[in-house]
Design a protein around this motif. Structure first.
Motif, mmCIF file in Angstrom:
data_model
loop_
_atom_site.group_PDB
_atom_site.id
_atom_site.type_symbol
_atom_site.label_atom_id
_atom_site.label_comp_id
_atom_site.label_asym_id
_atom_site.label_seq_id
_atom_site.Cartn_x
_atom_site.Cartn_y
_atom_site.Cartn_z
ATOM 1 N N CYS A 60 71.728 90.486 37.693
ATOM 2 C CA CYS A 60 72.432 91.630 38.297
ATOM 3 C C CYS A 60 71.546 92.346 39.321
ATOM 4 O O CYS A 60 72.017 92.778 40.372
ATOM 5 C CB CYS A 60 72.849 92.644 37.223
ATOM 6 N N ILE A 64 73.391 91.659 42.698
ATOM 7 C CA ILE A 64 74.258 92.812 42.901
ATOM 8 C C ILE A 64 73.435 94.033 43.330
ATOM 9 O O ILE A 64 73.759 94.704 44.306
ATOM 10 C CB ILE A 64 75.082 93.103 41.623
ATOM 11 N N VAL A 68 73.693 96.012 47.014
ATOM 12 C CA VAL A 68 74.232 97.381 46.954
ATOM 13 C C VAL A 68 73.199 98.356 47.533
ATOM 14 O O VAL A 68 73.548 99.254 48.306
ATOM 15 C CB VAL A 68 74.598 97.788 45.508
ATOM 16 N N THR A 409 79.967 98.375 48.313
ATOM 17 C CA THR A 409 79.857 97.037 48.919
ATOM 18 C C THR A 409 81.151 96.672 49.658
ATOM 19 O O THR A 409 81.104 96.033 50.698
ATOM 20 C CB THR A 409 79.564 95.918 47.892
ATOM 21 N N ALA A 443 78.778 90.411 45.039
ATOM 22 C CA ALA A 443 78.644 91.684 44.325
ATOM 23 C C ALA A 443 79.996 92.256 43.888
ATOM 24 O O ALA A 443 80.190 92.547 42.706
ATOM 25 C CB ALA A 443 77.853 92.682 45.158
#
Ligand code: PFF
Length: 456
Positions: A60, A64, A68, A409, A443
């Protein structure tokens, strides 16, 4: 014409600018490195079974968290205002709607809610600094250390007092503004924390339980992985990197034009993740060596580290320095948590920074008593996720931050045009394409999948 309204402020922000690229990296690192790494990561990993959780958390962070964070910084720098106003201006500028301001608004609220309990735990670290100096941990065993913790958090007046002191310190530094803030102190704090974590690691290795700690942390047992723990890992990634609520966006607003957003993000993510992993490696062997359980909850760090310090030579000294540093790390994070709401009040209501900070700070202080009482007077008052503290934590980390990250995002990947984002990221080459694939597909789809599966 891409840059019109927001572009007026392009050169500098209303709240001043970072003196250099390094100052920005230090400030974002200061906000990222905090209780989330040392207090929260080990206890959440422990509650979610270790290995598989840690692996999902790392995935993550990279797939992600990183996109982000880059999206937040680039949006912040392009808008150059508080997150609410920035999202509103850019939403219109990119031909969408000003309603994107809601993302900034919910983020500001998340910051207020997070700081309400963060400050309570930061208060514990302040108190543990004093306990360390007093030498109560010297030679103490697991029962004594555990009893210290229980009797301390059981006294709502003491915990409330410590929370009050921490909020006072936070209000003080935020009121003084960006440039005179604490970012320079981060320069020695983060390396010093790293050194102390290594000292602790050395002790943990000497207990003979190091291998057991490593196995717990890194051997994934996917059988035990539920969607709930995947969501907890995603939430922890957002929490520890300070993303999904506009804090990094607010900081990005003060970032000079030339700075590489990719480089700054990579530096922050690396420092933050290293400290969390080190904390886990230091703490889990202690858990096993002392017959404690990894799933012990928020008290885990306070029940394990004092044991290690109590046994080592120079323990009083190291323990004191450690809790001072941890309080400091919490302090630099608290600034990030207040900044979006404070910047919004300054701009929206035309208040001074000091007035806005006091107003926001008092609100947080008041809400914080919900968490102060969750560990004593109201510890049996449970609903939904558990105590008041549990609910605020769950709502912010597992709902508000991921949703904020999802919308951020989507905004950077789909609403903003290619030129605007490549302009801010300073490249249109492979790196840019990679970021765009992550921001547009990986994401948002990843976050949605986890959220949907976890609530089903
Ligand atoms: N990242 C901080 C930590 O790990 O302790 C917590 C945090 C700070 C979250 C600032 C969000 C934020 F804006």
């Amino acid at each position: 014409m891409l840059s019109n309204q927001a572009g007026d402020a392009r050169r500098s922000s209303l709240h001043g600018n970072w003196s250099s690229r390094m100052a920005f990296i230090l400030a974002v690192t200061g906000s990222a490195v905090g209780l989330g790494n040392i207090w929260k990561f080990p206890y959440v990993a422990g509650q979610n079974g270790g290995g598989a959780f840690v692996l999902v958390y790392l995935v993550c962070v990279v797939l992600i968290g990183m996109p982000v964070m880059m999206s937040e910084i680039l949006i912040g720098r392009r808008g150059r205002r508080n997150p609410v106003r920035t999202m509103e201006l850019l939403g219109r500028e990119e031909g969408s709607t000003g309603r994107w301001r809601l993302v900034g608004g919910v983020g500001g609220l998340a910051g207020i809610l997070i700081l309400s309990y963060y400050s309570v735990v930061a208060g514990w670290t302040l108190a543990y600094t004093l306990k360390s100096v007093s030498g109560v941990f010297s030679g103490a065993g697991p029962e004594q250390v555990g009893a210290q913790f229980d009797s301390f958090v059981g006294d709502w007046r003491l915990v409330g007092l410590a929370h009050t002191i921490f909020m006072g310190l936070s209000i003080f530094v935020v009121a003084r503004g960006v440039e005179r803030g604490l970012e320079q102190a981060v320069r020695f704090m983060v390396p010093a924390l790293l050194v102390l974590m290594l000292v602790l690691l050395g002790y943990s290795i000497s207990t003979g339980y190091f291998a057991q700690g490593v196995v717990f942390m890194f051997t994934p047992d996917f059988e035990r992985l539920t969607w709930g723990s995947v969501l907890a890992a995603l939430g922890q990634a957002f929490f520890t990197l300070s993303i999904g609520m506009g804090a990094v966006m607010a900081y990005g607003a003060y970032l000079p034009e030339e700075t590489s957003i990719t480089g700054a993000s990579a530096a922050v993510v690396t420092a933050d993740t290293s400290i969390a992993i080190l904390a886990g490696l230091a703490i889990f062997p202690l858990v096993f060596a002392n017959g404690l359980t990894p799933a012990d909850g928020p008290g885990l760090v306070f029940n394990t580290l004092p044991l290690a310090f109590g046994q080592m030579a120079g323990g009083v000294f190291f323990s004191t320095i450690f809790f001072v540093l941890l309080s400091f790390a919490a302090w630099t994070s608290a600034i990030g948590l207040m900044e979006p709401a404070v910047a919004w009040i300054v701009e929206h209501f035309d208040k001074t920074r000091a007035q806005a900070t006091v107003a926001v700070g008092l609100l947080i202080w008041f809400v914080g008593f919900g968490s102060v009482l969750s560990f004593n007077v109201l510890s049996d008052f449970e609903f939904l996720a558990g105590t008041i503290y549990d609910n605020i934590d769950y709502l912010t980390s597992n709902v508000m931050l991921p949703l904020g990250g999802l919308l951020i995002t989507i905004f950077a990947g789909w609403v903003m045009c290619r030129n605007s984002t490549s302009d801010e990221l300073g490249t249109s080459g492979n790196l840019f394409r990679f970021w765009r694939v992550l921001a547009r597909f990986v994401a948002p789809i990843g976050i949605l999948l986890v959220l949907i599966n976890a609530v089903r």
